[in-house]
Write a protein that holds these residues in place. Structure first.
Motif, PDB file in Angstrom:
ATOM      1  N   CYS A 175       0.846  -1.426  -0.051  1.00 26.30           N
ATOM      2  CA  CYS A 175       0.013  -0.051  -0.095  1.00 26.30           C
ATOM      3  C   CYS A 175       0.868   1.200  -0.059  1.00 26.30           C
ATOM      4  CB  CYS A 175      -0.987   0.062   1.287  1.00 26.30           C
ATOM      5  SG  CYS A 175      -1.937   1.580   1.345  1.00 26.30           S
ATOM      6  N   ILE A 176       0.609   2.100  -0.864  1.00 26.87           N
ATOM      7  CA  ILE A 176       1.020   3.495  -0.745  1.00 26.87           C
ATOM      8  C   ILE A 176       0.114   4.614  -0.238  1.00 26.87           C
ATOM      9  CG2 ILE A 176       2.753   2.943  -2.723  1.00 26.87           C
ATOM     10  CD1 ILE A 176       0.687   4.565  -4.722  1.00 26.87           C
ATOM     11  N   CYS A 217      -3.022   5.892  -0.932  1.00 27.88           N
ATOM     12  CA  CYS A 217      -3.452   6.796  -1.880  1.00 27.88           C
ATOM     13  C   CYS A 217      -4.978   6.980  -1.345  1.00 27.88           C
ATOM     14  CB  CYS A 217      -3.389   6.136  -3.307  1.00 27.88           C
ATOM     15  SG  CYS A 217      -4.594   5.024  -3.615  1.00 27.88           S
ATOM     16  N   GLY A 218      -5.609   6.193  -0.560  1.00 29.80           N
ATOM     17  CA  GLY A 218      -7.043   6.317  -0.323  1.00 29.80           C
ATOM     18  C   GLY A 218      -7.919   5.994  -1.363  1.00 29.80           C
ATOM     19  N   ALA A 219      -7.663   5.578  -2.794  1.00 29.07           N
ATOM     20  CA  ALA A 219      -8.449   5.408  -3.522  1.00 29.07           C
ATOM     21  C   ALA A 219      -9.530   4.131  -3.212  1.00 29.07           C
ATOM     22  CB  ALA A 219      -7.868   4.984  -5.150  1.00 29.07           C
ATOM     23  N   CYS A 220      -9.042   3.118  -2.602  1.00 33.41           N
ATOM     24  CA  CYS A 220      -9.924   2.172  -2.182  1.00 33.41           C
ATOM     25  C   CYS A 220     -11.201   2.585  -1.248  1.00 33.41           C
ATOM     26  CB  CYS A 220      -9.225   1.020  -1.559  1.00 33.41           C
ATOM     27  SG  CYS A 220      -8.297   1.474   0.004  1.00 33.41           S
ATOM     28  N   ILE A 245      -8.480  -0.503   2.872  1.00 33.88           N
ATOM     29  CA  ILE A 245      -7.069  -0.719   3.282  1.00 33.88           C
ATOM     30  C   ILE A 245      -7.253  -0.701   4.957  1.00 33.88           C
ATOM     31  CG2 ILE A 245      -6.704   1.622   3.261  1.00 33.88           C
ATOM     32  CD1 ILE A 245      -4.001  -1.097   3.036  1.00 33.88           C
ATOM     33  N   CYS A 303      -6.928  -0.158  -7.033  1.00 32.09           N
ATOM     34  CA  CYS A 303      -5.810   0.079  -6.371  1.00 32.09           C
ATOM     35  C   CYS A 303      -4.648  -0.112  -6.877  1.00 32.09           C
ATOM     36  CB  CYS A 303      -5.580  -1.301  -5.226  1.00 32.09           C
ATOM     37  SG  CYS A 303      -3.982  -1.290  -4.333  1.00 32.09           S
ATOM     38  N   ILE A 359      -3.244  -4.500  -4.822  1.00 34.08           N
ATOM     39  CA  ILE A 359      -3.481  -5.339  -3.612  1.00 34.08           C
ATOM     40  C   ILE A 359      -4.683  -6.182  -3.856  1.00 34.08           C
ATOM     41  CG2 ILE A 359      -3.757  -5.406  -1.189  1.00 34.08           C
ATOM     42  CD1 ILE A 359      -2.112  -2.808  -1.137  1.00 34.08           C
ATOM     43  N   ILE A 362      -7.377  -6.919  -2.219  1.00 39.04           N
ATOM     44  CA  ILE A 362      -7.907  -6.695  -1.187  1.00 39.04           C
ATOM     45  C   ILE A 362      -9.311  -7.587  -0.971  1.00 39.04           C
ATOM     46  CG2 ILE A 362      -9.236  -4.780   0.282  1.00 39.04           C
ATOM     47  CD1 ILE A 362      -7.681  -2.847  -1.366  1.00 39.04           C
TER      48      ILE A 362
END
Ligand code: SF4
Lengths: 476, 263
Positions: free
Chosen positions: A318-319, A321-324, A347, A378, A382, A384
């Motif tokens: 994970c970087i 980014c909050g997109a998930c 995440i 993601c 990932i 998820i």
């Protein structure tokens, strides 16, 4: 939404918290609008599906490379940072990390700290520790600053105050900042915040920041931000302390641009952010600015647990980014606070069990319809949903029968296990299944009208009077 | 479609039909219509009598031993090399994408699982990509809205096939819904474990579908249909409507009806 600081026991009260948000029409509308906005912005950054896919594959490979070589890269990072004059500290848990930072404060007699946005500092609840030690730690990211005034925690990892309306912020500023009159003008509000913070930057004797990427081969700390507060926090005070999780390391400098691009495009739909800081040294003789001393705190706090498992290790790609979260229909309906964890959304559901143990987080992996929207967006691929399913099995299996995860078996229930065993006994045996399905179809009028959560908003499920196999038999 | 036609696998004489437990018990008509459609195309459809369930409910709930037991029983059902057609994206996704990993501990079973999973097709995918079916619309003008399940969309990657089939029906207009790619909130046991969240999700979905003014919703997944139609009917009851405000059916039923029935 709760006005009190949340303390971390997400399983407790998760249902009540999420229910409260779901029933709040105003919040439903505002979360929906915010997430729609972010999704649209991200989509506009990736018009070409093939380019996106190849970039995601590259991002995945870079992050997997980092994790495959993690111990060696961390050693290399430490060597190069030290050579560059940056002090490196290792913290096993939150308490150690807090103690290290507060020790540095003490050594320098630092009482006034400015903080750039750092989710890891939220994770270790640094502000509480600082307060107890008599250090004034001021959040300088506008969203974080608002939350600090309100005594709340972030509800999103990128846009921490996304749950707040401008009216709430106007009221908060008028009440909390001396001499400020109520205004709903967003630009004016930002200027008010900036004026307060400008003074804090001037007075601060120490700055704290997070790290987005730590480059092993060069000993460089990269910091991505939009407000310039990150740059000020890391350059204006005499001392700069950076804190990050051990997974944030990348091997090469050339690994940074693709990750940076994926991060900003996925997170806020920006091609680049306003600021991108690369910190490699304290102030050198003859230089006009920059801190005299730079420290990096590398935090484990449970990260070595997923690291030790080939599948779960992917969590650490994970970087942040909050997109998930932006694409998650559950997050969109319940917001970030309901989760009760530092990291909310998908995440949060896969990382929190390692940071906090499965006892405290047993409900979270079940709070997903496994729709896969998170995994689809993601930027580092990932899987998820697969990790959620894996965690569900660790939670439900008998203690001692799964992996050595902290809290494995926390959701083990003899009854549920018996129910699923019974189910399997019927469905794994065609003769039993035929009998069972015949009975439920012929006696479908016995189906209860109340079916728990299902019938709270749906009509009851009733088996058809004849099964497909009956219809087929009748045809012949 | 010409390009697809050239790279299509050879047209099979026969297929296995894996109905899924939901279709067998709750939507038998949809299963029958899917079979009739396949037969109308000249395909012999075999319905293995011993089929039960793909194992997905236990799998996604985290009861993997139980899921494995049930899945194991299905592995033996398909001895001939025929395609396996599944009228549900999520069950097809389970068989295609999770069976191999489920049996990873046993090489012999893994091989079997891989062999099965390679032959699994979601129903609309099969009609379009394998049969290259041509449909002739016989019904009057109507407007429908399509709900594609998350598994069909993201796991199976077949979100375009349902649309392609409806697109062949020249009297049928397909409405566009808000947040089309968003989950309906079913998620198996999720819907009973987190009823408030699942309920809010299905409410949004039903509102979006209804807002299109479509006469009905069609879907290739009965799990989603149970959820969507169940909520729509509940809402109708709550608001005192006697006529369903959002009727719906499996896409197989709709296609068969529109194209003149079984013949
Ligand atoms: S899991 Fe993926 S999408 Fe979610 S925050 Fe991390 S990198 Fe972004």
């Amino acid at each position: 939404m709760s006005e009190k600081p949340l303390h971390f026991m997400p399983t407790e009260g998760f249902r009540e918290r999420s229910k409260a948000v779901v029933e709040n029409e105003f919040l439903q509308k505002s979360f929906r609008a915010a997430m729609d906005f972010l999704m649209t912005k991200r989509a506009a950054q990736f018009p070409d599906a093939d380019e996106l896919e190849s970039l995601r594959r590259l991002g995945e490979r870079i992050r997997q490379n980092s994790l495959d070589k993690l111990p060696a890269l961390l050693t290399q990072l430490e060597t190069n940072l030290t050579r560059n004059g940056i002090h490196v500290h290792w913290a096993e848990n939150a308490d150690q990390a807090n103690a290290i930072i507060l020790d540095i404060c003490k050594k320098h007699g630092a009482k006034r700290m400015v903080k750039g946005k750092s989710m890891v500092s939220e994770e270790i609840e640094f502000n509480h520790a600082a307060e107890a030690a008599g250090v004034e730690a001021i959040e300088t990211d506008m969203g974080e600053y608002i939350l600090q005034l309100a005594g709340e925690k972030p509800s999103h990892i990128i846009m921490p105050a996304i749950h707040k309306t401008k009216q709430q912020i106007a009221k908060l500023f008028a009440e909390q900042i001396p001499g400020v009159a109520y205004t709903e003008d967003v630009d004016a509000l930002i200027q008010i915040g900036r004026t307060v913070l400008r003074q804090k930057f001037l007075e601060a004797d120490i700055g704290l920041s997070g790290v987005n990427f730590a480059v092993a081969e060069t000993g460089t700390l990269c910091l991505v931000e939009n407000e310039g507060n990150g740059r000020l926090s890391t350059t204006a005070p005499r001392v700069h302390v950076a804190i990050t999780g051990i997974e944030k390391v990348v091997e090469k400098l050339e690994h940074v641009p693709p990750l940076f691009s994926l991060l900003t495009r996925s997170a806020t739909g920006q091609a680049v952010t306003t600021y991108f800081n690369m910190i490699s040294k304290p102030r050198q003789p003859g230089e006009k600015d920059g801190p005299e001393e730079v420290h990096l705190v590398l935090l484990d706090n449970g990260r070595t647990q997923p690291y030790a498992d080939e599948e779960l290790r992917k969590t650490l790609q994970c970087i942040r980014c909050g997109a998930c979260m932006n694409h998650c229909p559950v997050y969109t309906h319940i917001g970030g606070h309901a989760y009760g964890t530092t990291y909310p959304g998908p995440i949060g559901e896969i990382i929190s069990p390692h940071l906090m143990g499965l006892e405290a987080t047993a409900t979270l992996p079940s709070a997903s319809s496994l729709c896969g929207a998170c995994g689809e967006v993601c930027p580092v691929k990932i899987p998820i949903p697969d990790l959620l399913v894996r965690l569900r099995s660790e939670i439900n299996s008998k203690p001692g029968s799964g992996s050595p995860l902290q809290g494995q078996g926390a959701g083990y229930s003899r009854l549920m296990t018996a129910v699923w065993r019974g189910w399997a006994a019927i469905y794994a045996n065609p003769a039993f299944y035929r009998l069972y399905s015949w009975l439920v179809s012929r006696f479908n009028w016995l189906t209860p009208a109340g079916q728990g959560g299902w019938t709270s908003v749906r009509t009851p499920l009733r088996p058809a009077p004849k099964r497909l196999r009956d219809l087929l038999a009748e045809r012949e | 479609m010409t390009e697809a036609a050239t790279c299509r696998p050879p047209r099979p004489q026969a297929v296995y039909f894996f109905a899924t437990c939901v279709v067998d018990q709750f939507f038998p008509g949809a299963g029958l219509d899917a079979i009739r459609l396949l037969e109308r195309e000249g395909i012999t459809v075999h319905f293995p009598e011993n089929q039960t369930c793909c194992g997905q409910p236990a799998y996604t709930s985290g009861f993997h031993d139980e899921a494995r037991r049930v899945a194991r029983a299905q592995l033996e059902l398909f001895p001939e090399p025929w395609p396996i057609v599944v009228p549900s994206g999520s069950c097809a996704g389970m068989m295609k994408h999770h069976y191999p990993a489920l049996f990873a501990a046993d090489p012999a079973l893994t091989a079997k699982a891989v062999a099965v999973s390679a032959r699994v097709y979601e129903f609309t995918e099969f009609l379009v990509t394998v049969l290259g079916i041509t449909l002739e619309d016989r019904g009057g003008p109507t407007k429908v809205v399509l709900h594609t399940s998350c598994s069909a969309r993201r796991e199976m990657g077949v979100h375009l096939t349902g649309r392609a089939l409806l697109g062949q029906l020249n009297q049928v207009s397909v409405a566009q819904q808000e947040h089309e790619a968003e989950c309906c909130g079913f998620g198996g046991t999720f819907s009973v474990k987190h009823p408030e969240i699942s309920g809010a999700m299905v409410q949004d979905k039903v509102n979006a579908l209804r807002a299109t003014g479509a006469e009905r919703v069609v879907s290739a997944d009965c799990g989603c249909l149970m959820n969507i139609l169940g909520h729509a009917a509940w809402k109708d009851r709550q608001e005192g409507r006697t006529r369903p405000s959002l009727p719906g059916e499996h896409i197989a039923t709709f296609l068969l009806k529109r194209t003149g029935g079984a013949q």
